[in-house]
Motif scaffolding. Sequence first.
Motif, PDB file in Angstrom:
ATOM      1  N   ASN A  44     -22.632 -10.457  -8.002  1.00  0.00           N
ATOM      2  CA  ASN A  44     -22.051 -11.216  -9.115  1.00  0.00           C
ATOM      3  C   ASN A  44     -21.589 -12.609  -8.688  1.00  0.00           C
TER       4      ASN A  44
ATOM      5  N   TYR B 263     -19.972  -9.784 -16.261  1.00  0.00           N
ATOM      6  CA  TYR B 263     -21.003 -10.466 -15.481  1.00  0.00           C
ATOM      7  C   TYR B 263     -22.416 -10.248 -16.037  1.00  0.00           C
ATOM      8  N   HIS B 264     -22.571  -9.273 -16.960  1.00  0.00           N
ATOM      9  CA  HIS B 264     -23.914  -8.953 -17.454  1.00  0.00           C
ATOM     10  C   HIS B 264     -23.992  -9.045 -18.987  1.00  0.00           C
ATOM     11  N   ARG B 265     -23.266  -9.989 -19.575  1.00  0.00           N
ATOM     12  CA  ARG B 265     -23.279 -10.134 -21.021  1.00  0.00           C
ATOM     13  C   ARG B 265     -24.571 -10.769 -21.531  1.00  0.00           C
TER      14      ARG B 265
ATOM     15  N   LEU C  59     -27.408  -2.267 -15.489  1.00  0.00           N
ATOM     16  CA  LEU C  59     -26.190  -2.880 -15.968  1.00  0.00           C
ATOM     17  C   LEU C  59     -26.548  -3.819 -17.111  1.00  0.00           C
ATOM     18  N   GLY C  60     -25.773  -3.730 -18.250  1.00  0.00           N
ATOM     19  CA  GLY C  60     -26.030  -4.530 -19.434  1.00  0.00           C
ATOM     20  C   GLY C  60     -24.767  -5.148 -19.988  1.00  0.00           C
TER      21      GLY C  60
ATOM     22  N   HIS D  12     -27.744 -10.629 -19.788  1.00  0.00           N
ATOM     23  CA  HIS D  12     -28.996 -10.147 -19.183  1.00  0.00           C
ATOM     24  C   HIS D  12     -28.888  -8.664 -18.831  1.00  0.00           C
ATOM     25  N   LEU D  13     -30.030  -8.078 -18.556  1.00  0.00           N
ATOM     26  CA  LEU D  13     -30.118  -6.687 -18.127  1.00  0.00           C
ATOM     27  C   LEU D  13     -30.435  -6.662 -16.639  1.00  0.00           C
ATOM     28  N   HIS D  14     -29.597  -5.987 -15.869  1.00  0.00           N
ATOM     29  CA  HIS D  14     -29.791  -5.905 -14.423  1.00  0.00           C
ATOM     30  C   HIS D  14     -30.391  -4.550 -14.058  1.00  0.00           C
TER      31      HIS D  14
ATOM     32  N   ASP E 212     -33.588  -9.232 -13.009  1.00  0.00           N
ATOM     33  CA  ASP E 212     -32.783  -9.406 -14.218  1.00  0.00           C
ATOM     34  C   ASP E 212     -33.682  -9.882 -15.346  1.00  0.00           C
TER      35      ASP E 212
ATOM     36  N   SER F  70     -21.511  -3.260 -19.745  1.00  0.00           N
ATOM     37  CA  SER F  70     -21.052  -2.825 -18.422  1.00  0.00           C
ATOM     38  C   SER F  70     -19.851  -3.641 -17.964  1.00  0.00           C
TER      39      SER F  70
END
Length: 325
Positions: free
Chosen positions: A241, A306-308, A299-300, A310-312, A258, A303
């Motif tokens: 992150n 930090y992931h608002r 993570l989305g 994109h999709l990790h 991502d 989650s």
Amino acid sequence: MQRFAWGLLLGLILAGSGWADAPDKSLRPVPSPLGIAQPAAIDAPQVRGAAATPLHVQAMALSGRGAAGPGSSPRPQERPVLRISGSSEPPRKTRQAEPAPSAQPVIMALVQVPRPEPRPRLSAGGSSGGPITEKIEPVAAVRILPGKSAVVGKKGSVCGDPSIKGETLAPITSRVRGCGIKDPVRITSVDGVALSHAAVINCDTARALKTWVRKGLKPAFGRKDVVGLQVAASYACRPRNNVKGAKISEHGRGNAIDIAAIMLADGRRVVVAEDWRRSAGKPMRKAYRAACGPFNTTLGPESDRYHRDHLHFDIASQRGGAYCR
């Protein structure tokens, strides 16, 4: 008998008178034009000092004064014919020496040697004449990278899977402990779905992405609707992150990718940051849940902060199983 004696006596008297008319000295030849000193005539006046040296004689010969110039040899003068008194034979004409040409400098002309004509150019068929025509044939693309060479396959497939397109890369190393990829690949498309820009990952991550596209993404939107994925990040040597002091992210090992948006065949884009909670994001949420399995971590937007947008997805092993939020 007496007449013969008187005739002999008269002939001797006449011969004596003719010898008296002969010159006292014989003529000597003119000095050689090559500058070699010749002995002077007996009757010639003696020259004292440097004028009598061979160099003076050579200088006079080259300047053309009193001697023939270079390249001409004077002929000796003929002796006069002795004439006996009372003889009826006319005297012979004495041939005078031809005047010697003056010394002239030797001028050498420069002769221009012609250059050889060029050979006739050959065309592609081997016949002479006409310009050369080049035939360009397509060949396999080759990419040279530091460490080792990387060659794209016949169909551009990598990781031993025809549905994964891209190219192999040289090993990626880093001074930061934990970063680097032993066998990296640069992926351009997966199962017919193009990536917005090439993603640098390892083959395990590429195979997991292909499985999710085929079994999770396409069924959620429709088999023919999804045409592309907008990649937000792939390999990057950084902490998790981007937090200073945190552990190295799975991006630094080539284990993560991502996704920021999904492109559809009709030109629409389903964006994570804008459509996650809208009705247009419903198929995207379904596809996101299907990623838990092919990937060990998902993570989305729900989650953490930090992931608002994109999709990790990553393949890092988890002690308690898959970590999907």
